[in-house]
Structure formats: C-alpha cells, structure tokens
Design a protein around this motif. Structure first.
Motif, PDB file in Angstrom:
ATOM      1  N   GLU A 157       0.839  -1.208   0.000  1.00 23.35           N
ATOM      2  CA  GLU A 157       0.000   0.000   0.000  1.00 23.35           C
ATOM      3  C   GLU A 157       0.871   1.254   0.000  1.00 23.35           C
ATOM      4  O   GLU A 157       0.620   2.205  -0.751  1.00 23.35           O
ATOM      5  N   LEU A 158       1.923   1.240   0.821  1.00 19.19           N
ATOM      6  CA  LEU A 158       2.830   2.399   0.864  1.00 19.19           C
ATOM      7  C   LEU A 158       3.528   2.611  -0.484  1.00 19.19           C
ATOM      8  O   LEU A 158       3.700   3.742  -0.936  1.00 19.19           O
ATOM      9  N   ALA A 159       3.900   1.509  -1.145  1.00 21.11           N
ATOM     10  CA  ALA A 159       4.565   1.606  -2.453  1.00 21.11           C
ATOM     11  C   ALA A 159       3.619   2.235  -3.474  1.00 21.11           C
ATOM     12  O   ALA A 159       4.036   3.051  -4.309  1.00 21.11           O
ATOM     13  N   ALA A 160       2.335   1.873  -3.405  1.00 17.74           N
ATOM     14  CA  ALA A 160       1.351   2.436  -4.337  1.00 17.74           C
ATOM     15  C   ALA A 160       1.166   3.925  -4.080  1.00 17.74           C
ATOM     16  O   ALA A 160       1.104   4.729  -5.024  1.00 17.74           O
ATOM     17  N   GLN A 161       1.094   4.296  -2.815  1.00 17.06           N
ATOM     18  CA  GLN A 161       0.937   5.727  -2.485  1.00 17.06           C
ATOM     19  C   GLN A 161       2.152   6.518  -2.956  1.00 17.06           C
ATOM     20  O   GLN A 161       2.020   7.601  -3.525  1.00 17.06           O
ATOM     21  N   ALA A 162       3.334   5.964  -2.721  1.00 16.12           N
ATOM     22  CA  ALA A 162       4.574   6.640  -3.129  1.00 16.12           C
ATOM     23  C   ALA A 162       4.629   6.782  -4.654  1.00 16.12           C
ATOM     24  O   ALA A 162       5.019   7.830  -5.179  1.00 16.12           O
ATOM     25  N   PHE A 163       4.226   5.728  -5.358  1.00 12.08           N
ATOM     26  CA  PHE A 163       4.239   5.752  -6.831  1.00 12.08           C
ATOM     27  C   PHE A 163       3.313   6.854  -7.345  1.00 12.08           C
ATOM     28  O   PHE A 163       3.693   7.640  -8.220  1.00 12.08           O
ATOM     29  N   ALA A 164       2.114   6.907  -6.790  1.00 11.91           N
ATOM     30  CA  ALA A 164       1.122   7.896  -7.247  1.00 11.91           C
ATOM     31  C   ALA A 164       1.635   9.322  -7.046  1.00 11.91           C
ATOM     32  O   ALA A 164       1.427  10.200  -7.884  1.00 11.91           O
ATOM     33  N   THR A 165       2.347   9.548  -5.937  1.00  9.12           N
ATOM     34  CA  THR A 165       2.872  10.885  -5.649  1.00  9.12           C
ATOM     35  C   THR A 165       4.066  11.217  -6.537  1.00  9.12           C
ATOM     36  O   THR A 165       4.113  12.253  -7.191  1.00  9.12           O
ATOM     37  N   LYS A 166       5.032  10.292  -6.559  1.00 10.09           N
ATOM     38  CA  LYS A 166       6.294  10.544  -7.246  1.00 10.09           C
ATOM     39  C   LYS A 166       6.130  10.608  -8.771  1.00 10.09           C
ATOM     40  O   LYS A 166       6.744  11.424  -9.447  1.00 10.09           O
ATOM     41  N   GLU A 167       5.280   9.747  -9.314  1.00 14.17           N
ATOM     42  CA  GLU A 167       5.172   9.641 -10.770  1.00 14.17           C
ATOM     43  C   GLU A 167       4.167  10.627 -11.367  1.00 14.17           C
ATOM     44  O   GLU A 167       3.968  10.660 -12.570  1.00 14.17           O
ATOM     45  N   ASN A 168       3.492  11.367 -10.484  1.00 13.42           N
ATOM     46  CA  ASN A 168       2.543  12.373 -10.966  1.00 13.42           C
ATOM     47  C   ASN A 168       1.547  11.748 -11.962  1.00 13.42           C
ATOM     48  O   ASN A 168       1.423  12.185 -13.101  1.00 13.42           O
ATOM     49  N   VAL A 169       0.878  10.710 -11.524  1.00 20.69           N
ATOM     50  CA  VAL A 169       0.033   9.898 -12.421  1.00 20.69           C
ATOM     51  C   VAL A 169      -1.257  10.631 -12.807  1.00 20.69           C
ATOM     52  O   VAL A 169      -1.692  11.545 -12.113  1.00 20.69           O
ATOM     53  N   ASN A 170      -1.873  10.187 -13.910  1.00 19.37           N
ATOM     54  CA  ASN A 170      -3.116  10.848 -14.337  1.00 19.37           C
ATOM     55  C   ASN A 170      -4.346   9.986 -14.023  1.00 19.37           C
ATOM     56  O   ASN A 170      -5.368  10.078 -14.665  1.00 19.37           O
ATOM     57  N   PHE A 171      -4.192   9.091 -13.018  1.00 16.26           N
ATOM     58  CA  PHE A 171      -5.358   8.315 -12.574  1.00 16.26           C
ATOM     59  C   PHE A 171      -5.590   8.550 -11.079  1.00 16.26           C
ATOM     60  O   PHE A 171      -4.672   8.898 -10.341  1.00 16.26           O
ATOM     61  N   ASP A 172      -6.846   8.355 -10.669  1.00 12.90           N
ATOM     62  CA  ASP A 172      -7.193   8.410  -9.248  1.00 12.90           C
ATOM     63  C   ASP A 172      -6.946   7.038  -8.645  1.00 12.90           C
ATOM     64  O   ASP A 172      -7.184   6.017  -9.292  1.00 12.90           O
ATOM     65  N   ILE A 173      -6.499   7.032  -7.385  1.00 10.59           N
ATOM     66  CA  ILE A 173      -6.227   5.746  -6.734  1.00 10.59           C
ATOM     67  C   ILE A 173      -6.953   5.687  -5.393  1.00 10.59           C
ATOM     68  O   ILE A 173      -7.027   6.689  -4.677  1.00 10.59           O
ATOM     69  N   SER A 174      -7.530   4.537  -5.082  1.00 16.40           N
ATOM     70  CA  SER A 174      -8.204   4.318  -3.793  1.00 16.40           C
ATOM     71  C   SER A 174      -7.802   2.942  -3.281  1.00 16.40           C
ATOM     72  O   SER A 174      -7.372   2.079  -4.053  1.00 16.40           O
ATOM     73  N   PHE A 175      -7.985   2.737  -1.976  1.00 19.46           N
ATOM     74  CA  PHE A 175      -7.625   1.466  -1.346  1.00 19.46           C
ATOM     75  C   PHE A 175      -8.830   0.915  -0.589  1.00 19.46           C
ATOM     76  O   PHE A 175      -9.582   1.683   0.020  1.00 19.46           O
ATOM     77  N   VAL A 176      -8.990  -0.409  -0.613  1.00 21.81           N
ATOM     78  CA  VAL A 176     -10.031  -1.061   0.195  1.00 21.81           C
ATOM     79  C   VAL A 176      -9.300  -1.926   1.218  1.00 21.81           C
ATOM     80  O   VAL A 176      -8.479  -2.776   0.846  1.00 21.81           O
ATOM     81  N   THR A 177      -9.577  -1.691   2.516  1.00 21.86           N
ATOM     82  CA  THR A 177      -8.782  -2.336   3.568  1.00 21.86           C
ATOM     83  C   THR A 177      -9.667  -3.160   4.507  1.00 21.86           C
ATOM     84  O   THR A 177     -10.033  -2.698   5.592  1.00 21.86           O
ATOM     85  N   PRO A 178     -10.025  -4.388   4.112  1.00 21.36           N
ATOM     86  CA  PRO A 178     -10.888  -5.218   4.950  1.00 21.36           C
ATOM     87  C   PRO A 178     -10.130  -6.001   6.028  1.00 21.36           C
ATOM     88  O   PRO A 178      -8.961  -6.353   5.826  1.00 21.36           O
TER      89      PRO A 178
END
Length: 334
Positions: free
Chosen positions: A173-194
C-alpha cells in the motif's frame, strides 16, 4: 447498462470473484488476469457470462508483468488490483510474500502509466492489517481509524510468515501511495482495507477441503463436534459481498478518491459463531459456544471507528449472523 471495461487482477481470488459477479450484474465488461490458462478456463466455466474474458499474467514479480495485457486492451478505463499472496505456508518470506505484493503492485501501476493512459480509476485491495496494531503493537485502548498505520518495520516482516503477511500488505500500500505521488500519475487511486473476510463463495465450491484463509476461521468451527473445546479467539470481520461492493464504490464515487476505505462490520468470537451455527442449523454437531467469555476475549480485539468510510460507502454492512449463515449453508449444502 454501461460500456465501461474493468480489469481485475487476481481474478480467481475469493474477493475478486465477488467483484466480478457484481460488475457483470451492473453491465460492466470485465477482463480478469489469472496465472494459467487452466485457471482461466475454470473461472470462465463458473462465471458463464460473455462479458467476462481472461488474460494470463503468470508472475506478478516479472518485470513488465502487466504490459502486454494492457497494450492488448486499450478499452480498459478502470483497473482493480486484487492480486496478492495470502498464505503463511512459505519457504522464503521476502520472495514468497513481500516481493509479490510490493513489486506486483508497482508493476501494475507502471504498466498503467505506460500503456493505459486512458485508465482513470485504480483501486487496490489492501488490508486492515495495515491499520491495526497486531502482536507486540496491539493496543486494546486505541480506537483505530483510516488514519492509522500498523508500525511493523520491513525488517520485522522477515521474522515469521505472519509478520511477513502484515508487512506485505502494508508495504504494498505504501509503495502504491509513493508511486502515485512521485510519478505524478493521471489516474485516481483508492484502497479497500478489509479485516477477516467471511461469506459464501461467489460461485459454487467444488473443493471444500480448504477455503480461503479468512473463511477457514468459520470452517474450523464447522469441523468441531460435541465435546471439542472452542478456542477463546475472536477478531474483526466483514462480509465478502460488502468488500466487493466497496471496490465498485471506490471507482464509481468521487468521494472515494485517494481514500483508504476501511471496510469493517463488527467484531466476532468463535463462541458467537458456534452459537449462530447451532441456532440456524439444528442438526449440527458443533458444540455450543460459551458467550460469557466474550467480554474477556473482546479485550484482545481491536476497537475501531470507520464512520468516515461508511459515509462514503452509503450502505449497511451484512451482519455477522447473516454472513455466517450464508457461509455455513454453502459449506453444508453446495
């Protein structure tokens, strides 16, 4: 009806199959990734819907694992990443648990960035173990929320398979958050944590010898007979159908953008599960639970407040009783 195409990685997983079932019911076209042709054909024969097709991604950790399938499917605009190992039977914790979860997530996001510019919504299946303190970090007084993080370090994750699982989910999850921030992506990202996920399989189960890890909790009670002791144990649960529904909300509702959807219904004890089985299945051989122990057991279960998530989701969770009934009914009768 919708013409949207949704990609679901790890399509033959317990949660993924429910996500696919709900997507198809709403008219989405679904492309699922599986690890082999045989697994894909098995899944196709269960689903029996022309709007479902599969692609093979043999290994999550292989560089460019998702590149070819995304090049092949320019129609996909939503990517749901559910693929991640859930097992404690591992030889090498880093190779078998941590790397597939973390590298697999980054591989998926890299492929989306390179070959899926049309993909605008990404949802990642994380876990409440990323939020809750466990083992040495358990705090019976703390009320855990969407803002909390399990403090386990990467080094501690290598100590045993259980810690390895906790680390694999957290660091993915942390890697995904870091990727979204660092790579300046053009998609929205959400997490489901059951937390623990109970409920029936989406499609009929042929092999009931071993269910998914969470449902083995229920199955372990089902296998008990009169006179067997019920372990003094409990935790927090959610029904699989609610987890699947949350994945749909995660990309359909803009309020879910960048959120960690903490899908938790209530706590349970094995005594309560045993008593639900006894009340709903009169011919069972499961011993009666001693719910006078619940107060003591509850002290070892995390308290939580996920009202922020529930407001975004906008639906009521399936109750423990209903979830256990549907799970056990399928085990007995499917």
């Amino acid at each position: 009806m919708t013409s949207t195409s949704v990609f679901v990685s790890g399509a033959n997983g317990f949660i993924a199959q429910h996500i696919i079932k709900q997507l198809l019911a709403k008219g989405y076209t679904v492309i699922g990734s599986v690890r082999s042709h045989q697994k894909g054909e098995q899944l196709k024969s269960l689903i029996q819907n022309d709007k479902f097709s599969f692609e093979i991604v043999a290994s999550l950790t292989e560089k460019n694992a998702f590149d070819e399938v995304l090049k092949k499917h320019p129609e996909v605009t939503v990517f749901l990443h559910t693929a991640s190992p859930v097992t404690f039977a591992v030889e090498d914790i880093e190779k078998d648990l941590l790397k597939p979860a973390i590298v697999g997530t980054v591989n998926a996001l890299n492929a989306i960035k390179r070959y899926g510019p049309q993909i605008k919504k990404v949802v990642i299946t994380a876990s409440a173990v990323n939020i809750f303190g466990f083992g040495p970090y358990f705090d019976g007084e703390q009320v855990y929320t969407e803002d909390d993080w399990n403090p386990i370090t990467y080094e501690e994750s290598l100590e045993n398979p259980f810690f390895g699982y906790l680390g694999s989910k957290k660091y993915a999850e942390l890697a995904a958050q870091a990727f979204a921030t660092k790579e300046n992506v053009n998609f929205d990202i959400s997490f489901v944590t059951p937390p623990f996920v109970f409920g029936p399989q989406a499609y009929v189960v042929k092999d009931k010898a071993n269910l998914n890890l969470s449902n083995e909790v229920v199955n372990s009670v089902v296998k008990l007979t009169k006179g067997d002791p019920i372990p003094a144990d409990g935790s927090v649960f959610v029904d699989v159908r609610d987890v699947a529904r949350a994945h749909l909300v995660a990309f359909e509702n803009d309020e879910a953008v960048s959120q960690r959807l903490f899908t938790a219904s209530s706590s349970y004890t094995l005594d309560t599960i045993a008593n639900i089985i006894n009340s709903r299945f009169p011919n069972t051989t499961v011993p009666r639970g001693d719910e006078s122990r619940n107060e003591e057991i509850n002290r070892s279960i995390q308290k939580f407040d996920n009202s922020r998530t529930n407001k975004i989701l906008g639906f009521d969770y399936i109750t423990l009783e209903e979830s256990i009934f549907d799970t056990v009914d399928q085990i007995f009768n499917a």
